[in-house]
Structures are given as C-alpha cells and as structure tokens.
Enzyme design. Structure first.
Site, PDB file in Angstrom:
ATOM      1  N   GLN A 179      -0.318  -0.536  -5.979  1.00  0.00           N
ATOM      2  CA  GLN A 179      -0.176  -1.025  -7.296  1.00  0.00           C
ATOM      3  C   GLN A 179       1.028  -0.584  -8.209  1.00  0.00           C
ATOM      4  OE1 GLN A 179      -2.157  -3.602  -8.067  1.00  0.00           O
ATOM      5  NE2 GLN A 179      -3.456  -2.949  -6.134  1.00  0.00           N
TER       6      GLN A 179
ATOM      7  N   ASN B  62     -10.954   3.771   0.339  1.00  0.00           N
ATOM      8  CA  ASN B  62      -9.366   3.476  -0.062  1.00  0.00           C
ATOM      9  C   ASN B  62      -9.300   3.833  -1.269  1.00  0.00           C
ATOM     10  OD1 ASN B  62      -9.821   0.964   2.642  1.00  0.00           O
ATOM     11  ND2 ASN B  62      -8.445   2.854   2.871  1.00  0.00           N
ATOM     12  N   ALA B  63      -8.219   4.264  -1.602  1.00  0.00           N
ATOM     13  CA  ALA B  63      -7.659   4.645  -3.031  1.00  0.00           C
ATOM     14  C   ALA B  63      -8.611   5.269  -3.792  1.00  0.00           C
ATOM     15  CB  ALA B  63      -7.338   3.290  -3.712  1.00  0.00           C
TER      16      ALA B  63
ATOM     17  N   ARG C  34     -19.666  19.192  -1.314  1.00  0.00           N
ATOM     18  CA  ARG C  34     -19.911  19.612  -2.583  1.00  0.00           C
ATOM     19  C   ARG C  34     -19.674  18.349  -3.743  1.00  0.00           C
ATOM     20  NH1 ARG C  34     -17.882  24.792  -1.017  1.00  0.00           N
ATOM     21  NH2 ARG C  34     -19.902  25.999  -0.643  1.00  0.00           N
TER      22      ARG C  34
ATOM     23  N   HIS D 274      -7.566  -0.130   7.801  1.00  0.00           N
ATOM     24  CA  HIS D 274      -8.135   0.744   6.573  1.00  0.00           C
ATOM     25  C   HIS D 274      -9.353   1.564   6.693  1.00  0.00           C
ATOM     26  CE1 HIS D 274      -5.436  -2.371   4.492  1.00  0.00           C
ATOM     27  NE2 HIS D 274      -5.471  -1.777   3.514  1.00  0.00           N
TER      28      HIS D 274
ATOM     29  N   ASP E 131      -8.570  -8.186   1.441  1.00  0.00           N
ATOM     30  CA  ASP E 131      -7.420  -7.459   0.913  1.00  0.00           C
ATOM     31  C   ASP E 131      -5.816  -8.174   1.210  1.00  0.00           C
ATOM     32  OD1 ASP E 131      -6.254  -6.057  -1.231  1.00  0.00           O
ATOM     33  OD2 ASP E 131      -6.352  -4.172  -0.150  1.00  0.00           O
TER      34      ASP E 131
ATOM     35  N   LEU F 115      -0.200   1.836   2.490  1.00  0.00           N
ATOM     36  CA  LEU F 115      -0.667   0.418   2.770  1.00  0.00           C
ATOM     37  C   LEU F 115      -0.604  -0.290   1.490  1.00  0.00           C
ATOM     38  CD1 LEU F 115      -4.059   1.628   4.756  1.00  0.00           C
ATOM     39  CD2 LEU F 115      -1.885   0.739   5.713  1.00  0.00           C
TER      40      LEU F 115
ATOM     41  N   GLY G  40      -2.230  -3.659   1.376  1.00  0.00           N
ATOM     42  CA  GLY G  40      -3.400  -4.595   1.748  1.00  0.00           C
ATOM     43  C   GLY G  40      -3.439  -4.901   3.091  1.00  0.00           C
TER      44      GLY G  40
END
Length: 377
Positions: free
Chosen positions: A137, A214-215, A222, A246, A269, A303, A305
């Site tokens: 993005q 992902n992301a 923990r 992915h 995606d 990556l 998409g």
C-alpha cells in the site's frame, strides 16, 4: 431451460446426477438420468460447483479494478468471470484519496453499465492502515481514521461499499467500527497490533481478518496478535491466500483446521497481471515485477498481491490439504457468500441463483454459468 447431465454435483454431499436451470435459477436436480428436455449438456462425469465468490481482488487480465477507468474494471471482472468467479468484490488499494474516490466511482459506473455483472460490491483496503504493516500500500496515502474521509469513500461507492480493511490500533479506529459496523463489514488487517485492539475491534463489530498472517505480526506463545485472536473468535471469518506463496502449507493447514470449514474464506488478492505470466508491469500507482509466478513491488522483496484465480486456489487446497472438491467448494464459494449476506448464491440447491462452474477431473475450468447463462470464455 438448460439441463447439465452426468455431473458430479458438489452439493452438501456429492450428488452424481443432473441439474436444471431456468430463468436464472436452479429449478431441479437429482441422481441418475435427467428428465427429457430440449437442451442437455453432457458433463461427462466432470465436477459441478457453485460459482466462486472472491471478496478480495484488485485486478486481472491486464487491468486494475482500482485504476479509475471503467473499461479496466470491466476487463478485470471479465477475466475472473472466465475463470469461474461469478461474484466479485472489487478491492480498492490505498492510494491518494482523490484516486481512491475516483476508483470507487469508476467501479460503480462499470457496474451500472451491466458489463461487469459479476461485481457485487467494493472493498476498501485502507486508507486507515498501519505504516509499519502497509505491505504494497502507498505509504504517503495512509491516513488516520476520519469520519469525513470514510463518508466520502462510501458516497463514491454509490451503494456498493461492502467492506473496509482497517488497522484497529490507530486512533479512532474502534470508534469508527462501532459507529458503522452495520453499514458495511470491517476487516482487521495491515495492522501492527499485539492482539488487544483486534479483540476490541471484533467486540465493536468487525467480522473479518484480511489475508490472515500477511501484513500483521506473527503469533507467539505470549502475544497472540491478530492471527490468534481471529482464529479463535467464532464471529470472525478469516481470509486466506492459497497461492502457494503467501502461506506455507503448514500455515494454511493450521488456519483451516482452527477456524474450521465454515469460517475459512479463500481470496485471491489478485493484481492486474493475473493471467499474464512473468514480466514487469505498471498499473495505477504500482510498479510490479512478476517472477516465477510471484508478484513483488519492483526492486523490492515486498509481495504485491497474487497472480492466481480462485480456480487455482481451489486446486491448491485440494492438493495441499487433501480435500475432495465437495469439501473444498465452501472455501471458494459458500463461506464468503454467507459471510457477506449473499444467501441466494454459493451453494447448489433448488431456488439458488444458477451461478455454476464445471471443472474437469484435474480441476481446470471448462464452463461457467452466470445466472443460468453460459459465459463465452
């Protein structure tokens, strides 16, 4: 009326028999030989599945859904339709706000022409995302949750807004979810949260995890992070990108077994170069290199998409998770349709919309029906 005969039909249980469709709907089905009708399609023992439902897709066939050009929207939608995706939620990536608004408007215009009949809504992937987990993005376009910006995006969508990905740890994110969760579906994603804000987001009304794993931070012993919280919350559907890149087979297995067969949703995606092969591509404000079937922002390891269709995802989970096509079908159709309130599609039953995909033994798409009409592939 069209009758598909000699098919292995993926209903809730496998049905070896025939199906009739008329006036856009499934009108009858049964085992064995079909009743006599004028138009019979011999499926020759191939698989008949509900049309695929992709709720996170950015483009395909050489066009971006978020370019701001209605022609691109139509081209991308048709490329996915030809591969069996009969219901598509067009994803608008995070860009400068005026470009996001133009993208949403262009999608709405394309839908209004009836030339992108499989597009059933818009997903905003941002702009309220974490700079630390932005992935592909645009960094300069990321914004703090803002009521006016939200309203402008919804207005630009022209009644098509279905979902929005948001980072719950951002100031104002939980309040925005609480105020508008009945208006559209909020998804937790592109987040650096340790899990605490994710839990708050789900309690406030968010109901999806965007491309799980992902992301977002990894799950540890923990700190569960968004992954652990989403997998264990029965209210939440988990998006999974099953392109072989992915997610590892192990991560895909853990996710589907933990979330279960009803909360796992495969998404593509997919980006604009889907279906084109390796090369360098530029679409909207993205510059991407596809190498060995993996898309990355040019000159980076990020990556950008995927370049696969949902038909590919289906074949992957059948192979990797050792599922039968009837077991895998809900992951690419039923679950997404139900999650987003599309109860008229996603399953094969009398009265359902006749969105269907005929697949060969090796799960290659052979025929696609949209509301009972065969699609020219």
């Amino acid at each position: 009326m069209i009758t598909v005969a000699n098919a292995r039909i993926c209903t809730l249980t496998l049905l070896e028999g025939w199906l009739q469709m008329n006036d856009g709907h499934i009108t009858a089905l049964g085992p064995g030989e079909p009743p006599n009708t004028e138009e019979i399609v011999d499926a020759a023992g191939q698989w008949l599945l509900p049309g695929f439902v992709d709720t996170h897709c950015h483009g395909g066939g050489g066009a971006a859904l978020y370019s701001g050009n209605p022609g691109d929207v139509i081209q991308a939608a048709r490329s996915h339709l030809a591969h069996g995706t009969t219901t598509l939620i067009a994803s608008v990536a995070t860009m400068r706000l005026d470009r996001m608004l133009a993208a949403a408007t262009a999608i709405a215009r394309a839908v209004a022409t009836n030339q992108a009949p499989n597009i059933r809504g818009i997903h905003f992937e941002g702009p309220f995302l974490s700079p630390k987990r932005r992935g592909a993005q645009t960094k300069s376009a990321l914004l703090t949750p803002d009521e006016r910006v939200f309203a402008d995006l919804i207005d630009a969508a022209g009644g098509l807004a279905v979902s929005m990905t948001i980072a719950p740890e951002l100031p104002g994110a939980i309040d925005l979810i609480h105020r508008h969760h009945e208006q559209l579906t909020f998804a937790v994603g592109h987040t650096d949260d340790d899990g605490s804000h994710t839990r708050e987001a789900f309690d406030a009304g968010a109901r999806t995890a965007t491309h799980l794993f992902n992301a977002m931070p990894t799950m540890t012993h923990r700190h569960p992070g968004p992954v652990g919280v989403a997998l264990l919350d029965d209210r939440v559907a988990c998006e999974l990108i099953a392109d072989g890149t992915h997610l590892s087979p192990e991560a895909l297995t853990v996710a589907t077994r933990t979330a279960g067969p009803h909360r796992s949703i495969l998404v593509t995606d997919a980006m604009a170069a889907t279906g084109l092969g390796d090369g360098d591509y530029s679409y909207a404000d993205r510059h991407v290199t596809v190498h060995h079937g993996i898309a990355k922002l040019r000159d980076t390891d990020t990556l950008a998409g995927s370049v696969h269709f949902l038909s590919d995802a289906l074949a992957n989970v059948v192979r990797l998770l050792h599922l039968t096509p009837p077991q895998a079908a809900p992951l690419v159709s039923t679950n997404a349709a139900r999650h987003y309130g599309r109860h008229d599609r996603g399953t094969i039953a009398v009265g359902q919309t006749a969105d269907l995909v005929l697949l060969s033994e090796d799960l290659t798409v052979r025929s696609v029906y949209l509301a009972g009409k065969p699609i020219d592939r």
